[in-house]
Design an enzyme around this catalytic site. Structure first.
Site, PDB file in Angstrom:
ATOM      1  CD  GLU A  68      -4.629  -3.665  -6.166  1.00  0.00           C
ATOM      2  OE1 GLU A  68      -5.576  -3.233  -6.543  1.00  0.00           O
ATOM      3  OE2 GLU A  68      -4.425  -4.443  -5.699  1.00  0.00           O
ATOM      4  CE  LYS A 105      -4.323  -1.972   0.991  1.00  0.00           C
ATOM      5  NZ  LYS A 105      -5.285  -1.721   0.100  1.00  0.00           N
ATOM      6  CG  ASP A 145      -4.264  -0.956  -3.784  1.00  0.00           C
ATOM      7  OD1 ASP A 145      -4.388   0.505  -4.287  1.00  0.00           O
ATOM      8  OD2 ASP A 145      -4.745  -1.397  -3.375  1.00  0.00           O
ATOM      9  CG  ASP A 202      -9.945  -2.207  -6.090  1.00  0.00           C
ATOM     10  OD1 ASP A 202     -10.632  -2.385  -6.074  1.00  0.00           O
ATOM     11  OD2 ASP A 202      -8.723  -2.059  -4.419  1.00  0.00           O
ATOM     12  CE  LYS A 221     -10.404  -5.323  -2.156  1.00  0.00           C
ATOM     13  NZ  LYS A 221     -10.238  -4.585  -3.648  1.00  0.00           N
TER      14      LYS A 221
END
Length: 352
Positions: A205, A149, A179, A230, A257
């Site tokens: 992402e 992240k 991401d 995403d 997701k």
């Protein structure tokens, strides 16, 4: 058939940082189906501040769903189009109820413990020392794909962290995904992506916030790093809208997701469109408990995607449910030597 819904708060073992803030708790909801002694369970993986169905009437919609359970899975899925996490919970609950074992809902070599799923190791945002510690831990644990992240630290610090990995591990040894959770300023995004390209990253992402489709299209076209969508997929309900989005941006990957995109049915729609247009994809959790993670993992195995998936989140919480899911050497296994400690009555009576 009787259906009930139950709230459960998951506590993070340690605060987990993203560019949108630090997470200490995660709210989730379970739907339990019962009929003549048989039970099934589904998890509605809501993530406050991010899920499109984070709405004031969420619990009201759960109540309506349980009151109308007689409509069945398919009609409820259609009626719940604006509530993708409840769509996922309903699909899962019916699959669980109809299965011989409520936790073996998509039987396969994975659920039999014979085959595993390759997964990435997740590194949360934090100060430099904390992130370095996580990176080293994931590499020690045998992960060959790590996901960082980024977007909250000073960018030079993040570059330094990535450089330190690449000095020790080539792209052939360790795949790195990053991401940004939409953290990059529109005007600086391409510049930052070009700087990041030095480290031979697998993908990034959501470099900029969703709904900036013109910028995202430019990035997908000119970035030296493959772009993965995403958050951009959240709230896109109709198949025609999904295809139009993919054709406009033409990303290299999409990240799916099930709790965010309408459960297994919604996820499969995205997969079919991605494959039609030669776009790569992988599946990840939305930080569900082991109940939801188990269902996603079993379904994901059936899709036979060899890329590392984002399914290593089971150990995040101090009050998760013990399950047969086990991570070893960067692989997710279903270990039949481990058992569930989940009790339907405890959830219903809130005695966990």
């Amino acid at each position: 058939m009787k259906a009930t819904y139950h709230k459960y708060i998951l506590d993070f073992k340690r605060p987990s940082g993203t560019s949108r803030g630090v997470l200490t708790q995660k709210e989730t909801w379970f739907i339990i189906l019962e009929d003549e002694g048989k039970k099934g369970i589904g998890e509605c993986g809501l993530l406050r501040g991010l899920s499109v169905d984070d709405r004031p009437d969420y619990e009201e919609k759960l109540k309506w769903t349980c009151e109308n359970i007689h409509l069945g899975k398919d009609k409820l899925w259609e009626a719940l189009i604006a509530f993708p996490s409840i769509q996922f919970g309903i699909e899962m609950a019916f699959q669980s109820y109809q299965s011989e074992n409520p936790f073996i809902i998509f039987p396969s070599e994975f659920s039999e413990g014979q085959k595993s799923i390759s997964i990435n190791g997740l590194v949360w945002m934090g100060n430099e020392a904390f992130m370095q510690e996580q990176i080293e831990e994931k590499l020690r644990e045998g992960f060959r794909c790590i996901k960082l992240k980024i977007g909250a630290l000073d960018f030079d610090t993040e570059l330094r962290l990535l450089r330190s990995i690449r000095q020790k591990f080539s792209p052939e040894m360790v795949e790195i995904r990053v991401d940004a959770n939409g953290a990059f300023d529109l005007s600086l995004a391409l510049y930052k992506l070009n700087q990041l390209s030095e480290f031979k990253l697998h993908s990034i992402e959501q470099p900029v916030q969703k709904n900036n489709t013109d910028t995202m299209s430019e990035l997908a076209k000119f970035s030296k790093i493959p772009i993965a969508l995403d958050e951009e997929l959240i709230g896109v309900f109709l198949k025609e809208e999904k295809e139009a989005l993919l054709l406009k941006i033409r990303p290299q990957f999409i990240v799916l997701k099930p709790s965010f995109v309408g459960g297994f049915r919604g996820t499969k729609e995205w997969i079919d469109l991605a494959e039609k247009h030669n776009i790569g994809w992988w599946i990840t959790s939305a930080l569900e408990s082991n109940i939801g993670l188990n269902a996603i993992a079993q379904w994901t195995y059936l899709q036979q995607n060899s890329m590392p998936q984002g399914l290593g989140t089971g150990a995040l919480y101090s009050n998760n449910f013990d399950s047969p899911l086990q991570v070893s050497e960067g692989q997710l296994w279903y270990n039949h030597n481990k058992s569930w400690n989940f009790n339907f009555e405890n959830i219903k009576n809130k005695t966990f």
